[in-house]
Write a protein that holds these residues in place. Sequence first.
Motif, mmCIF file in Angstrom:
data_model
loop_
_atom_site.group_PDB
_atom_site.id
_atom_site.type_symbol
_atom_site.label_atom_id
_atom_site.label_comp_id
_atom_site.label_asym_id
_atom_site.label_seq_id
_atom_site.Cartn_x
_atom_site.Cartn_y
_atom_site.Cartn_z
ATOM 1 N N GLN A 84 -16.082 28.263 22.126
ATOM 2 C CA GLN A 84 -15.336 28.617 20.912
ATOM 3 C C GLN A 84 -15.046 27.381 20.063
ATOM 4 O O GLN A 84 -15.177 27.398 18.840
ATOM 5 N N ALA A 85 -14.670 26.298 20.730
ATOM 6 C CA ALA A 85 -14.324 25.073 20.003
ATOM 7 C C ALA A 85 -15.521 24.550 19.215
ATOM 8 O O ALA A 85 -15.367 23.986 18.143
ATOM 9 N N VAL A 117 -13.808 28.968 26.046
ATOM 10 C CA VAL A 117 -12.976 28.284 25.059
ATOM 11 C C VAL A 117 -13.679 27.004 24.591
ATOM 12 O O VAL A 117 -13.564 26.604 23.432
ATOM 13 N N ARG A 137 -6.011 31.821 21.290
ATOM 14 C CA ARG A 137 -6.540 31.113 22.450
ATOM 15 C C ARG A 137 -6.562 29.606 22.201
ATOM 16 O O ARG A 137 -6.278 28.816 23.107
ATOM 17 N N ALA A 174 -10.363 37.365 21.742
ATOM 18 C CA ALA A 174 -11.330 36.317 22.049
ATOM 19 C C ALA A 174 -11.988 36.553 23.406
ATOM 20 O O ALA A 174 -13.162 36.255 23.591
ATOM 21 N N LEU A 183 -12.399 19.050 23.347
ATOM 22 C CA LEU A 183 -13.385 20.124 23.187
ATOM 23 C C LEU A 183 -13.732 20.359 21.730
ATOM 24 O O LEU A 183 -14.723 21.028 21.424
ATOM 25 N N GLY A 184 -12.887 19.855 20.813
ATOM 26 C CA GLY A 184 -13.196 20.020 19.400
ATOM 27 C C GLY A 184 -12.158 20.801 18.608
ATOM 28 O O GLY A 184 -12.372 21.101 17.443
ATOM 29 N N PHE A 185 -11.045 21.160 19.249
ATOM 30 C CA PHE A 185 -9.987 21.853 18.508
ATOM 31 C C PHE A 185 -9.120 20.836 17.769
ATOM 32 O O PHE A 185 -8.531 19.956 18.402
ATOM 33 N N ALA A 233 -4.134 36.904 21.467
ATOM 34 C CA ALA A 233 -5.364 37.113 22.230
ATOM 35 C C ALA A 233 -6.601 36.751 21.417
ATOM 36 O O ALA A 233 -7.701 36.699 21.946
ATOM 37 N N SER A 234 -6.409 36.485 20.121
ATOM 38 C CA SER A 234 -7.544 36.183 19.242
ATOM 39 C C SER A 234 -8.035 34.757 19.480
ATOM 40 O O SER A 234 -7.460 34.012 20.268
ATOM 41 N N ARG A 235 -9.074 34.390 18.766
ATOM 42 C CA ARG A 235 -9.556 33.005 18.874
ATOM 43 C C ARG A 235 -8.454 32.029 18.493
ATOM 44 O O ARG A 235 -8.274 30.992 19.130
ATOM 45 N N PHE A 236 -7.728 32.377 17.431
ATOM 46 C CA PHE A 236 -6.631 31.509 17.015
ATOM 47 C C PHE A 236 -5.610 31.360 18.147
ATOM 48 O O PHE A 236 -5.204 30.248 18.493
ATOM 49 N N GLY A 240 -17.312 26.415 15.377
ATOM 50 C CA GLY A 240 -16.612 26.402 14.087
ATOM 51 C C GLY A 240 -15.119 26.623 14.259
ATOM 52 O O GLY A 240 -14.615 26.609 15.372
ATOM 53 N N HIS A 241 -14.450 26.864 13.141
ATOM 54 C CA HIS A 241 -12.987 26.958 13.173
ATOM 55 C C HIS A 241 -12.521 28.186 13.949
ATOM 56 O O HIS A 241 -13.291 29.131 14.157
ATOM 57 N N SER A 242 -11.275 28.166 14.389
ATOM 58 C CA SER A 242 -10.719 29.287 15.150
ATOM 59 C C SER A 242 -9.678 30.055 14.334
ATOM 60 O O SER A 242 -8.766 30.636 14.896
ATOM 61 N N PHE A 243 -9.837 30.047 13.010
ATOM 62 C CA PHE A 243 -8.906 30.845 12.210
ATOM 63 C C PHE A 243 -9.369 32.293 12.170
ATOM 64 O O PHE A 243 -9.663 32.861 11.135
ATOM 65 N N ARG A 244 -9.433 32.883 13.341
ATOM 66 C CA ARG A 244 -9.735 34.311 13.461
ATOM 67 C C ARG A 244 -8.591 34.908 14.242
ATOM 68 O O ARG A 244 -8.365 34.544 15.386
ATOM 69 N N PHE A 245 -7.886 35.815 13.565
ATOM 70 C CA PHE A 245 -6.563 36.205 14.051
ATOM 71 C C PHE A 245 -6.513 37.571 14.722
ATOM 72 O O PHE A 245 -5.458 37.950 15.200
ATOM 73 N N TYR A 287 -3.884 24.376 13.973
ATOM 74 C CA TYR A 287 -3.509 25.667 14.550
ATOM 75 C C TYR A 287 -2.008 25.707 14.793
ATOM 76 O O TYR A 287 -1.352 26.728 14.584
ATOM 77 N N LEU A 341 -2.744 38.706 17.792
ATOM 78 C CA LEU A 341 -2.873 37.297 17.396
ATOM 79 C C LEU A 341 -3.049 36.370 18.599
ATOM 80 O O LEU A 341 -3.924 35.506 18.609
#
Lengths: 361, 259
Positions: B107-108, B104, A203, B120, A218-220, A198-201, B111-116, A225, A196
Amino acid sequence: MDEAATRRRRRLIYGGLVGFLLVLPLLAEAAGQGFYISFATRVLILALAASSLNLILGYGGLVSFGHAAYVGIGGYVVGIAFVHAGDGTPILGLLPGGTDALVLLAAAMAVSGLVAAVIGAICLRTRGVAFIMITLAFAQMLFFFLVSLRRYNGEDGIAVWQRSTLPGPLDLNEPVQFYYLVLGLLLALLYGLNRLVASRFGRALRAARDNEGRAQALGFSTFRYQLTAFVLAGAVAGLAGALLVNATGFVAPSYLHWTRSGDLIVMVVLGGMGTIAGPTLGAAALMGMEEFLPELIDALHDGAGDYWKIVLGPLLIVIVLFARRGLAGVIEAAAGAGALRLPRLIPRRPGQPPRRRRTRR
Amino acid sequence: MTADAVLRAQGLTKRYGGLVANDRIDLDVRAGEIHAVIGPNGAGKTTLIGQLTGAVRANAGRVHLAGRDVTALSPARRARLGLARSFQITNVFAGFSALENVAVAAQARAGHSFRFWAPADRDADLNARAADALAQVGLGRLADRPAGALAHGQKRRLEIAMALVQAPRVVLLDEPMAGTGPDEAADLLALLGQLKGRLAMLLVEHDMDAVFSLADRITVLVEGRVISAGAPEAIRRDPAVRAAYLGTDEAAPGAAGAR
Ligand SMILES: Nc1ncnc2c1ncn2[C@@H]1O[C@H](COP(=O)(O)OP(=O)(O)O)[C@@H](O)[C@H]1O
Ligand SMILES: [Mg+2]
């Protein structure tokens, strides 16, 4: 230094620790010290709770001072279901009571996660000291709410004198089975957490921890999250609470007391914030000290054992000061065999490239 | 107010207590152009960028991005709609490597970062785009270096790579050359020159050589007010601009070579 060698040594150390946990019941039984199995079970349950806190505290940078609330709610799910299973009345006039472990563990996670969603959605509008205070305030509110529940014995809580039931030959009354169930859950959680973070979430969460304004620029949408992490952490804490009731045979508002939240923070910090193994190491260290320090001190000076916290405090300070990433950092240094070295006394030869620093995860 | 403005501010006002940092500012950035905003320290340039990105809540005024009113949107939403910025004070993730800072950012935007589950930092697509952006700003060889260990000028370029990788509709650069030495400033100027035409930019900069060589249009801000706006030649000749600059220790625009 040599990255491959470091990785090998790290794997050896953690492999050894996992191996030790796997054979611990056998060792304890061989030594005729069955007590240690249930003690270790409780340590691993608290490790689950501390690891869940670590997701928001270590990886999210959010100091929640009310995490014991979710442990307590998970515990009360089991306790309340047990009371109603006993007298046959429905819970809130709706749901039947019960003792089925699979149902109860899932329900504990769901209820704790839900409460975390509501509390998190409010608390995450604040930061810093305000966040610490408001998470604490919510936990205290829940604490006093449970104290006020006469139906569930208020402050005295519920004696859950029967363990939740598992299907087939599985039986939580068997200390060894219970131990392995908890160990399996903990290892699964740590593996999942490792993926988890290390995933996109993960990070996105770490980026928000390191520099929230930048992450937003940056857009987060950092709130989403962080709230998701808060709910996941709450759900896992609820699971730990449900297990803890089975381990101790009771649940009471004391589960949610702010000192319990403090203990969880100490476990995370002591073990190493933002490290996968840290909270487990911290839970083992703190509970080990609670268990053995008084005896040890008594042996040195009879009657002084009651004052063990006077030793614990400075010990914690020393560890936090000298091992910045806690016990996990100490292990990391041992694996790196060099990362803990004293400042360089002889300047590097000119032209020699600086050693690459490990980037922080 | 032309139709092809990618970014448009109308009547932006910001008050800090009694201080009016920005007073009814109108300005737009058209596709592919560099629109420079100059003005003495404290003129309100950084506040203006903050209002455009949403980090600073405006007391009045509206912001349109690609024709859409984004005044009520959060900075994150605006960024995802294609508004990128760099910061006057270097603002990167010090603990991340240079590559991961850019990845990063990619990544932002993706789209969304709900990838668990998937790691990355082994995402080939994000890494490839990040490496490409790093190469564009000349940091290709330092991809693995922790951002905190980069030299100042390298961090400034890293900021630009983080904006570039987002393929933004418009990028707001807040003094990209701030604090750099002459060599680094020359490198950055060359870099911005390469980007000119490909990207709509709002450029806040004190370096007048840079501003007058790069900008298609210039807006001059003094004490939160636009005192002049137009083509560089017109700005250079504008007596109001000269007067405003004479009173400060800033280099007068047009004093060639002054920095
Ligand atoms: N957060 C704030 N609170 C109060 N005053 C501020 C704040 N930010 C900026 N200011 C004031 O607003 C004015 C404009 O600042 P700024 O936008 O940073 O100017 P510039 O970028 O042109 O140097 C200055 O007088 C500054 O002191
Ligand atoms: Mg500024």
